[in-house]
Each structure stands twice: as C-alpha cells, then as structure tokens.
Design an enzyme around this catalytic site. Structure first.
Site, mmCIF file in Angstrom:
data_model
loop_
_atom_site.group_PDB
_atom_site.id
_atom_site.type_symbol
_atom_site.label_atom_id
_atom_site.label_comp_id
_atom_site.label_asym_id
_atom_site.label_seq_id
_atom_site.Cartn_x
_atom_site.Cartn_y
_atom_site.Cartn_z
ATOM 1 N N PRO A 83 -113.570 70.401 35.556
ATOM 2 C CA PRO A 83 -112.365 70.999 34.989
ATOM 3 C C PRO A 83 -111.836 72.211 35.747
ATOM 4 C CG PRO A 83 -114.271 71.625 33.690
ATOM 5 C CD PRO A 83 -114.757 70.646 34.720
ATOM 6 N N GLY A 84 -112.619 72.768 36.697
ATOM 7 C CA GLY A 84 -112.034 73.803 37.545
ATOM 8 C C GLY A 84 -112.784 75.119 37.640
ATOM 9 N N SER A 85 -114.030 75.164 37.190
ATOM 10 C CA SER A 85 -114.702 76.476 37.214
ATOM 11 C C SER A 85 -115.044 76.929 38.644
ATOM 12 C CB SER A 85 -115.938 76.487 36.307
ATOM 13 O OG SER A 85 -116.990 75.770 36.872
ATOM 14 N N TRP A 86 -115.410 75.989 39.514
ATOM 15 C CA TRP A 86 -115.666 76.395 40.915
ATOM 16 C C TRP A 86 -114.348 76.873 41.544
ATOM 17 C CZ3 TRP A 86 -119.580 73.533 44.525
ATOM 18 C CH2 TRP A 86 -120.854 73.558 43.935
ATOM 19 N N ASP A 112 -109.468 66.431 42.264
ATOM 20 C CA ASP A 112 -110.340 65.629 41.386
ATOM 21 C C ASP A 112 -109.572 64.380 40.978
ATOM 22 O OD1 ASP A 112 -113.107 66.478 39.685
ATOM 23 O OD2 ASP A 112 -111.995 64.755 38.904
ATOM 24 N N ASP A 128 -108.377 60.118 43.344
ATOM 25 C CA ASP A 128 -109.760 59.723 43.629
ATOM 26 C C ASP A 128 -110.001 59.962 45.120
ATOM 27 O OD1 ASP A 128 -112.082 58.193 44.313
ATOM 28 O OD2 ASP A 128 -111.856 57.155 42.403
ATOM 29 N N PHE A 129 -111.052 60.697 45.434
ATOM 30 C CA PHE A 129 -111.300 61.065 46.832
ATOM 31 C C PHE A 129 -111.610 59.851 47.705
ATOM 32 C CE2 PHE A 129 -114.046 63.091 50.186
ATOM 33 C CZ PHE A 129 -113.008 63.768 50.823
ATOM 34 N N ASP A 153 -118.605 69.333 44.594
ATOM 35 C CA ASP A 153 -119.451 69.235 43.395
ATOM 36 C C ASP A 153 -119.237 67.858 42.774
ATOM 37 O OD1 ASP A 153 -121.290 70.277 41.575
ATOM 38 O OD2 ASP A 153 -119.765 71.141 40.275
ATOM 39 N N LYS A 193 -123.095 69.113 46.335
ATOM 40 C CA LYS A 193 -124.084 68.757 45.317
ATOM 41 C C LYS A 193 -124.658 67.368 45.610
ATOM 42 C CE LYS A 193 -122.893 67.718 40.972
ATOM 43 N NZ LYS A 193 -122.946 68.697 39.917
HETATM 44 C C1 LIG Z 1 -119.785 68.255 37.913
HETATM 45 S S1 LIG Z 1 -118.089 67.873 37.821
HETATM 46 C C2 LIG Z 1 -117.379 69.156 38.773
HETATM 47 C C3 LIG Z 1 -117.365 70.461 38.082
HETATM 48 C C4 LIG Z 1 -116.539 71.498 38.809
HETATM 49 N N1 LIG Z 1 -117.153 71.914 40.065
HETATM 50 C C5 LIG Z 1 -116.330 72.730 37.970
HETATM 51 O O1 LIG Z 1 -116.991 73.724 38.250
HETATM 52 O O2 LIG Z 1 -115.511 72.698 37.057
HETATM 53 C C6 LIG Z 1 -117.971 66.516 38.919
HETATM 54 C C7 LIG Z 1 -116.555 66.058 39.178
HETATM 55 O O3 LIG Z 1 -116.550 65.091 40.219
HETATM 56 C C8 LIG Z 1 -115.412 64.289 40.001
HETATM 57 N N2 LIG Z 1 -115.467 63.083 40.798
HETATM 58 C C9 LIG Z 1 -116.420 62.125 40.810
HETATM 59 N N3 LIG Z 1 -116.098 61.146 41.654
HETATM 60 C C10 LIG Z 1 -114.904 61.501 42.206
HETATM 61 C C11 LIG Z 1 -114.046 60.884 43.148
HETATM 62 N N4 LIG Z 1 -114.339 59.702 43.696
HETATM 63 N N5 LIG Z 1 -112.911 61.511 43.488
HETATM 64 C C12 LIG Z 1 -112.586 62.699 42.937
HETATM 65 N N6 LIG Z 1 -113.355 63.334 42.024
HETATM 66 C C13 LIG Z 1 -114.504 62.737 41.672
HETATM 67 C C14 LIG Z 1 -115.455 64.022 38.516
HETATM 68 O O4 LIG Z 1 -114.209 63.587 38.046
HETATM 69 C C15 LIG Z 1 -115.883 65.382 37.980
HETATM 70 O O5 LIG Z 1 -114.794 66.117 37.545
#
Ligand SMILES: C[S@@+](CC[C@H](N)C(=O)[O-])C[C@H]1O[C@@H](n2cnc3c(N)ncnc32)[C@H](O)[C@@H]1O
Length: 242
Positions: A83-86, A112, A128-129, A153, A193
């Site tokens: 959600p955006g904390s980093w 994201d 999607d990345f 992350d 991560k």
């Molecule tokens: C642990 S959360 C990230 C938390 C974030 N760093 C924070 O501090 O708010 C992992 C994130 O990876 C994203 N994610 C997973 N696969 C993805 C992809 N293929 N493309 C983009 N985002 C992806 C998920 O949607 C999720 O929001």
C-alpha cells in the site's frame, strides 16, 4: 496472503481491530490467528500512530538506519510498493516531498499491480511488473534520470508450497534486479525481498557480479516466523553490465 496482510494493516485501525477481535467467532482459524497477531504486534500500532500505511515501513527504516541507503536528492524506484509504506519512507528520506529545508529534492517512482493511494512527492504506476510495458512506463517517468536506489518488496500471493513460492519471488526479484542494471547510476544500491530457499545463493552470486558489497539482512521488524529475508547490493559497477 502476504499482500492481504499488508493491506489489512493499512485499512484497519487499532480500535477497529479490537472490534473485530470481539467478533472472532465464525472466522476461520487462520483469520483469527492473523487478527490476534496483528493486535499483539507493536509495529502495527506504531505504524498507525506514525501514519505509515503498513508495518513494513519499519523494515526499510531499520535497514536504512543501519546501512544509510537513502539520502536527500536521490532517485528511487520502488517496485511492489502497495500500500505504500516503503514509498512513504523513501519520499521522506530523499526529500521528494521537499519537507527538509535546504536539502536537494529527491524523486521517487513507485509501481504495484494494485492501486496505491496517492503519496505526496511520489510518482505512482499501477501495472503488473511482469507485463511487457511495465519497465517502459517506469523509464518514461524517470525521463533519463539515473536511479540511486532500486527497491523491490514484491511478493507473489503465497500458495503455501514453500519451494514454489520461493521460485516465484526469486523470479520477481531477478526481474527487478535486471531492470535495475539498466537504470541504475554508478555506485547505486539495490534492496530486494526474498523468501529463503534453494536459489538464494544463486541470487547472491548474480548480485556480486555487479555490486561491490552484497549483504543478507533480516530486520528485527520482519516476523521471526517468516522466511522473509532481504538482499542488499551496494556500489553498483555500471561497467560490468554488457
Ligand atoms: C509486501 S507487499 C509490499 C509492501 C510495500 N513495500 C509497503 O511497504 O507498503 C508486496 C507487494 O508486491 C506486489 N506485487 C506482487 N507481484 C507483483 C507484480 N507482478 N507486479 C507488481 N506488483 C506486484 C503486491 O501487489 C504487493 O502489493
């Protein structure tokens, strides 16, 4: 599951959490366990008090306290950012929101596949990345600006099959890493991560080809029962990219 956990801590206040706890009846055992753990977790409450969207903020804050990776004026790409904390931490520490007087303004781009509620000072991409256009969308926003710090992350939805989940997070991290090779400035940093597993050593070997120093980090704020770990590469050597 990981994603759900992070999003829930963003949207659930402590008081709401307590209310939910009163209504544990009827919930699945895993949901009850999750709610109880959230209520006991000091980082969840701290995040709420300090206006971070997610307890994950403290992992990056802890890593940054120790390794000083974020500085005013830097350009940061944050992949898997919802959600955006980093992103909030990166914006503050690089001064992308211009709240540190007299310091250079940073630039933060966050991506994201989920929508990220706006963050003052950050440019956000919902994509999607793994999609073919994702990297181009980031490159367009960077507009030729070399990147000082690449963060990933990203975490796939966990299936519970450890080896499969590990392979999937490694694939995402390696994609972020390879993208980082193309956009990073000389001397840049990468932080990604991973979930522990058979390919961690290979990831370390790969990073070592392009970064002076490679370290594994398990922040205190990362739950001890999680296989989550972070790999940090410092001192990017652009000339090693062919
Ligand atoms: C642990 S959360 C990230 C938390 C974030 N760093 C924070 O501090 O708010 C992992 C994130 O990876 C994203 N994610 C997973 N696969 C993805 C992809 N293929 N493309 C983009 N985002 C992806 C998920 O949607 C999720 O929001």
């Amino acid at each position: 599951m990981k994603l759900l956990r992070c999003r829930r801590s963003f949207s659930t206040s402590a008081s709401l959490g307590k209310e939910i706890a009163k209504n544990l009846k009827g919930k699945s055992t895993s949901s009850q366990g999750w709610i109880q753990r959230q209520l006991r977790d000091p980082y969840v409450e701290k995040a709420r008090q300090e206006n971070y969207r997610c307890r994950s903020a403290y992992k990056l804050l802890e890593i940054d306290e120790k390794f000083k990776i974020l500085k005013p004026g830097q350009c940061v790409v944050d992949i898997g950012a919802a959600p955006g904390s980093w992103t909030q931490v990166a914006v503050k520490r690089t001064n992308a929101d211009e709240k540190i007087p007299g310091k250079p303004r940073g630039f933060v781009v966050a991506l994201d596949r989920l929508n990220i509620f706006p963050i003052d000072g950050a440019a956000l991409v919902t994509c999607d990345f793994t999609r073919p256009d994702a990297e181009k969308r980031l490159v367009d926003l960077l507009n030729g600006r070399p990147v000082d710090v690449v963060l990933s992350d990203m975490a796939p939805n966990a299936t519970g099959v450890k080896s499969m989940d590990h392979d999937r997070i490694v694939a995402l991290a390696l994609k972020a890493f390879k993208f980082g090779l193309q956009i990073s400035a000389e001397g840049a940093t990468v932080l990604m991560k991973l979930w522990e597993g058979r390919s961690c050593k290979a990831v370390e070997t790969e990073l070592s080809k392009f970064y002076d120093v490679v370290r594994w980090i398990k922040p205190k704020s990362s739950r001890s029962d999680s296989t989550e770990t972070f790999i940090l590469g410092r001192g990017f050597k652009k000339s090693n990219v062919v």
